[in-house]
Design an enzyme around this catalytic site. Structure first.
Site, PDB file in Angstrom:
ATOM      1  N   LYS A  48       0.853  -1.119  -0.092  1.00 33.03           N
ATOM      2  CA  LYS A  48       0.069   0.092   0.059  1.00 33.03           C
ATOM      3  C   LYS A  48       0.710   1.116  -0.114  1.00 33.03           C
ATOM      4  O   LYS A  48       2.085   1.227   0.265  1.00 33.03           O
ATOM      5  CB  LYS A  48      -0.898  -0.036   1.387  1.00 33.03           C
TER       6      LYS A  48
HETATM    7  C1  LIG Z   1      -9.850  -2.461  -2.010  1.00 34.59           C
HETATM    8  C2  LIG Z   1      -9.381  -3.257  -0.747  1.00 34.59           C
HETATM    9  N1  LIG Z   1     -10.311  -3.656   0.059  1.00 34.59           N
HETATM   10  C3  LIG Z   1      -9.886  -4.064   1.310  1.00 34.59           C
HETATM   11  C4  LIG Z   1      -8.720  -4.684   1.452  1.00 34.59           C
HETATM   12  C5  LIG Z   1      -8.238  -5.209   2.532  1.00 34.59           C
HETATM   13  O1  LIG Z   1      -7.248  -4.742   3.396  1.00 34.59           O
HETATM   14  P1  LIG Z   1      -6.309  -5.523   4.298  1.00 34.59           P
HETATM   15  O2  LIG Z   1      -5.593  -6.708   3.350  1.00 34.59           O
HETATM   16  O3  LIG Z   1      -5.478  -4.666   5.001  1.00 34.59           O
HETATM   17  O4  LIG Z   1      -7.108  -6.639   5.139  1.00 34.59           O
HETATM   18  C6  LIG Z   1      -7.640  -4.308   0.306  1.00 34.59           C
HETATM   19  C7  LIG Z   1      -6.311  -4.758   0.412  1.00 34.59           C
HETATM   20  O5  LIG Z   1      -5.599  -5.517   0.571  1.00 34.59           O
HETATM   21  C8  LIG Z   1      -8.192  -3.518  -0.746  1.00 34.59           C
HETATM   22  O6  LIG Z   1      -7.229  -3.442  -1.744  1.00 34.59           O
END
Ligand SMILES: Cc1ncc(COP(=O)(O)O)c(C=O)c1O
Length: 373
Positions: free
Chosen positions: A183
């Site tokens: 990210k």
């Molecule tokens: C659009 C989107 N939503 C949700 C997530 C979930 O985030 P995490 O991996 O930090 O749980 C991500 C990324 O991984 C994402 O790109």
């Protein structure tokens, strides 16, 4: 390093001695969790965006779950969302035994189409969950006009700005950011929910910590909660990353501009689709550089050929409703959301990170030229 022979990787976080020092400081402090770095990170993050409040959580997914609960989503409810997203946005609806109802996307921005979303609303719809996909702002004014609670999936959109100049995450609705390693800002794993509502902040803080209210004593809990806490080690990294954020965002924007130059010929002459340019005042917070291959191209073969030329790439993103779990559970079939399916079938993420250099972009461009021409 010879750029001509090394693999061009997909992603590479920017981490340095400042992050190392910050982590060591926390280790030496002995307070690894529930310590002072959490409010410090939250306050700095909220201030950076101009949001009233922020709650740090263990992941973007955890933040989405808590934000949906705070929006009042519960068993049997429906939440209208995009099928062209990372699977976590739809999964987080299922955590509350509610149903993700998909609607098609806009072919230019690749975000949930407000008209399609409006058509998908029923009397059971309790919230809308637009996703700022690939860091491009979803059309929030249009969703706001539908008059339903909104949760924004801003996991990919740190640094993006709405047309009215408001940063993504500062519009007041709960907006959820993710800090996974690829990210714009990373803590390894982690997330943040911003909100204008102090009561929402209080609920998030309690539910991430097993349902403990701030004024309750040790191990006294007045509601159901989870362990969605971020540790102080992660928050310490986040604080340093926040200081680097402008430089990291600028690095991504620069890499995107290099790609536009390098791939312009393929765009004009071969029908390669590049990410949409900023328009109508909205500004992307660059996260990934995803191209859509021309319709006559075999994507798997293209990815294999790029790999043989030392360039990593990935199909990104697959349509959620066509994943086996969603097909089996809800009977989804191809043809339901033609725009999302077409885009999902042709999209390829190219190497993309703040320190991606001109020679690396040139190599990716040359490799794509060889494969696609
Ligand atoms: C659009 C989107 N939503 C949700 C997530 C979930 O985030 P995490 O991996 O930090 O749980 C991500 C990324 O991984 C994402 O790109």
């Amino acid at each position: 390093m010879s750029v001509g022979t090394d693999i061009v990787p997909m992603a590479q976080p920017v981490l340095g001695e400042a992050e190392e020092r910050a982590v060591i400081e926390v280790l030496r402090s002995g307070q690894l969790s529930l310590g002072p770095r959490i409010p410090a990170f939250e306050e700095a993050f909220a201030a950076r965006l101009g949001a009233a409040h922020a709650s740090a959580v263990s992941s973007g997914t955890a933040g989405l779950h808590l934000a949906l609960r705070a929006a009042g989503v519960g068993p049997g409810d429906e939440v209208v969302t995009s099928p062209f997203s990372f699977v976590a946005s739809a999964n987080s609806v299922l955590f509350e035994h509610a149903r993700p109802v998909f609607a098609d996307i806009d072919p230019v921005t690749l975000n949930l189409d407000p008209a399609a979303a409006a058509a998908a609303v029923t009397e059971r719809t309790t919230a809308l969950l637009p996703v700022h996909i690939f860091g491009y702002p979803a059309d929030l004014p249009a969703f706001e006009r539908l008059g339903l609670p909104l949760v924004e999936d801003a996991c990919e959109a740190l640094g993006a700005v709405h047309a009215d100049g408001t940063p993504i995450g500062a519009r007041g609705h709960p907006a959820v950011f993710g800090f996974y390693a690829n990210k714009q800002l990373t803590t390894g794993e982690g997330g943040m929910v911003t909100t204008a509502d102090a009561a929402v902040k209080e609920r998030l803080d309690s539910e991430r910590n097993q349902g403990r209210a701030p004024d309750l004593g040790w191990l006294d809990h007045d509601r159901l909660g989870f362990n969605y806490r971020l540790s102080d080690l992660h928050a310490a990294i986040g604080l340093v990353q926040l200081e680097r954020l402008d430089a990291m965002l600028a690095g991504r924007a620069r890499a995107a501009a290099l790609y536009r130059d390098a791939l312009g010929g393929l765009e004009r002459e071969r029908g390669l689709r590049l990410p949409c340019r900023d328009h109508d005042g909205d500004r992307r917070g660059w996260f990934v550089f995803v191209v859509q291959l021309p319709g006559d191209t075999d994507r798997d073969a293209t990815i294999r050929a790029l790999r043989d030329l030392g360039v990593q790439s990935k199909p990104y993103l697959p349509a959620i409703h066509l994943m086996s779990f969603y097909r089996e559970r809800y009977g989804h079939r191809p043809g339901e959301f033609p725009v999302a399916e077409d885009v999902a079938g042709r999209s390829v993420a190219l190497p993309f990170f703040p320190e991606l250099g001109e020679p690396q972009v040139a190599r990716v461009g040359e490799a794509l030229e060889r494969v696609l021409r």
